[in-house]
Write a protein that holds these residues in place. Structure first.
Motif, PDB file in Angstrom:
ATOM      1  N   ASN A 128      19.093 -22.334 -28.122  1.00 42.22           N
ATOM      2  CA  ASN A 128      18.303 -21.241 -28.691  1.00 42.22           C
ATOM      3  C   ASN A 128      18.006 -21.519 -30.160  1.00 42.22           C
ATOM      4  N   GLU A 170      17.525 -16.170 -22.143  1.00 36.44           N
ATOM      5  CA  GLU A 170      16.096 -15.858 -22.053  1.00 36.44           C
ATOM      6  C   GLU A 170      15.254 -16.936 -22.727  1.00 36.44           C
ATOM      7  N   SER A 171      15.723 -17.426 -23.879  1.00 38.87           N
ATOM      8  CA  SER A 171      14.997 -18.487 -24.585  1.00 38.87           C
ATOM      9  C   SER A 171      14.896 -19.744 -23.721  1.00 38.87           C
ATOM     10  N   SER A 202      15.154 -19.899 -20.425  1.00 41.52           N
ATOM     11  CA  SER A 202      14.306 -19.593 -19.269  1.00 41.52           C
ATOM     12  C   SER A 202      12.831 -19.676 -19.628  1.00 41.52           C
ATOM     13  N   THR A 203      12.482 -19.230 -20.825  1.00 43.70           N
ATOM     14  CA  THR A 203      11.091 -19.301 -21.281  1.00 43.70           C
ATOM     15  C   THR A 203      10.637 -20.749 -21.441  1.00 43.70           C
ATOM     16  N   GLN A 240       9.996 -22.163 -18.037  1.00 44.03           N
ATOM     17  CA  GLN A 240       8.754 -21.629 -17.474  1.00 44.03           C
ATOM     18  C   GLN A 240       7.527 -22.224 -18.159  1.00 44.03           C
ATOM     19  N   ASP A 241       7.620 -22.438 -19.465  1.00 42.76           N
ATOM     20  CA  ASP A 241       6.490 -23.022 -20.196  1.00 42.76           C
ATOM     21  C   ASP A 241       6.198 -24.442 -19.708  1.00 42.76           C
ATOM     22  N   SER A 285       3.381 -19.615 -22.205  1.00 43.01           N
ATOM     23  CA  SER A 285       3.279 -18.223 -22.632  1.00 43.01           C
ATOM     24  C   SER A 285       3.168 -18.160 -24.146  1.00 43.01           C
ATOM     25  N   ASN A 286       2.316 -17.263 -24.638  1.00 41.39           N
ATOM     26  CA  ASN A 286       2.116 -17.084 -26.090  1.00 41.39           C
ATOM     27  C   ASN A 286       1.780 -18.410 -26.768  1.00 41.39           C
TER      28      ASN A 286
END
Length: 445
Positions: free
Chosen positions: A191, A417-418, A420-421, A424-425, A436-437
């Motif tokens: 993170n 969460e970081s 997981s993002t 996913q990215d 995302s973003n």
């Protein structure tokens, strides 16, 4: 001439640093013996106050280094070894208790306790630089000091030196790591790396072990006897090869900042997959390979520093950094030959960065490094996440973390969460979608 400062944290970071400095001294000593004017040593070394440069470099220069460990053992060994005179003892910081394989203890307790002293060491090293370009951070992700104190230092560097590149060498624990809490430490540290690093070069312990067993002089027997020396040797050589083009002359020089500029199209997706060839250990002999074979080998799975195969995933960008007797025509020919077999994302089909350094590593005629931003990294991230979740679902060992002031379950959730993002990215990019973003894509020429 630009300069870089190396910050070594924890047992692993300091052992890698020891190998790095030893190999760097060998390179520059060999270069000077050729009769060449060598100003390149100034990138990672500074002249000692004791006098002029002598034939014995280690007697007349100091490393641009800061050494930190919450145990004394490894640094004390370095001070008794052949590199002792290379290290400035004012730049060493140790404790006696250790971080107990606990990211929270390292990051929140020791990170806060020693912040001012670490800042002073870094400031002193920075003031010795005419043109500071980069901080290199060497650390592991599985233990408490490397993951915790290391990421605390990384955050401090962003606060105090926001315009200086932060290049992180992070060693990831294997699935059978003997530190049971290593998945917690690695995810909590990731993170921080995602938020505060400019570029991360992951090395997986299992991948390094496999390389040592496959390519080492005595194979498995040698790996069983002393695996970490050989593994640290691989990492040290990789770092020297990456920085060679900014230290020595060549037809196509590559500065460290160009790696981030060219290989990181989205700020947080800055985890690079690395490989190098030839993979030989000290004292090993290996038949001279055809030059084209080196270019083929560097994309093979067994040459990667993580347990993944980039050829089966999507390339966002790729750098080839060559050392020794390699011509520009050789480089272009092999890129043209390999390009059809590599899957580049549609908006960056020509996303190659190339470097040519004429100075070969000690004992070799050529060397080749590939750095790629490749979606295969998501598989390593997913494996780490699965190990984290397996522990976290049972709340195993959580109380050791939450008992540290400032630590709570929310930090665990944010770190998961970081990660997981990130996964996913990279998954989105592999399917042709943007992260995302996503910030606007800027690809350097």
């Amino acid at each position: 001439m630009t300069q870089s400062i190396v910050i070594q944290v924890g047992q692993c970071g300091n052992q890698i640093g020891c190998r790095f400095w030893d190999l760097a001294l060998q390179e520059h000593a060999q270069y000077r013996k050729r009769g060449s004017r060598d100003d390149s040593w100034n990138s990672f070394f500074m002249q000692s106050k004791s006098g002029n440069l002598s034939d014995n470099l280690s007697e007349s220069i100091k490393a641009r280094a800061v050494l930190v460990d919450m145990e004394e053992g490894v640094i004390n060994q370095l001070l008794k070894g052949p590199l002792a005179k290379l290290l400035d003892q004012k730049q060493l910081l140790t404790d006696v208790s250790g971080a107990g394989n606990n990211w929270a203890t390292g990051h929140l307790h020791f990170g806060a306790q020693y912040r001012e002293r670490i800042e002073e060491c870094v400031r002193r090293a920075a003031e010795q630089c005419d043109c500071l370009q980069c901080f290199f951070l060497f650390h592991s992700m599985g233990g408490g000091t490397g993951s915790g104190v290391g990421t605390s230092i990384l955050s401090m560097l962003q606060d105090n030196y926001p315009d200086i590149y932060r290049f992180v060498t992070a060693v990831y624990p294997s699935a059978d790591d003997d530190v049971v809490t290593s998945p917690y430490n690695a995810v909590l540290a990731m993170n921080q790396l995602t938020e505060h690093a400019d570029c991360v070069l992951p090395f997986e312990n299992q991948a390094l072990m496999d390389i040592t067993m496959k390519f080492g002089k005595e194979g498995k027997d040698k790996a069983d006897k002393n695996p970490y020396d050989s593994m640290n040797d691989i990492v040290g050589k990789m770092l020297l090869n990456i920085t060679s083009s900014s230290r020595f002359e060549g037809a196509l020089n590559v500065d460290i900042n160009e790696i981030t500029t060219n290989l990181v199209p989205f700020p947080k997706l800055h985890y690079l997959v690395s490989s190098q060839t030839p993979l030989v250990q000290d004292g090993s002999s290996m038949p001279l390979r055809r030059l084209d074979q080196l270019f083929t080998d560097v994309f093979l799975r067994e040459h990667q520093m993580i347990k993944a195969d980039p050829r089966n995933s999507m390339y966002l960008s790729c750098a080839l950094m060559c050392r020794g007797k390699i011509e520009l025509s050789d480089l272009r020919r092999n890129i043209d030959r390999l390009r059809p077999s590599l899957n580049f994302i549609h908006w960056n089909t020509d996303g190659w960065k190339t470097g040519l350094c004429s100075v070969a590593p000690v004992g070799q005629q050529q060397a080749l490094v590939a750095l790629s931003n490749n979606t295969c990294i998501r598989h390593s991230m997913q494996n780490l996440k699965d190990r984290f979740v397996k522990l976290y679902r049972r709340k195993a060992h959580i109380h050791h973390y939450t008992s540290v002031d400032g630590m709570d379950n929310e930090i665990f959730s944010q770190s998961l969460e970081s990660l997981s993002t990130l996964i996913q990215d990279y998954t989105n990019l592999e399917t042709g979608n943007l992260p995302s973003n996503a910030a606007p894509i800027i690809i350097a020429d």
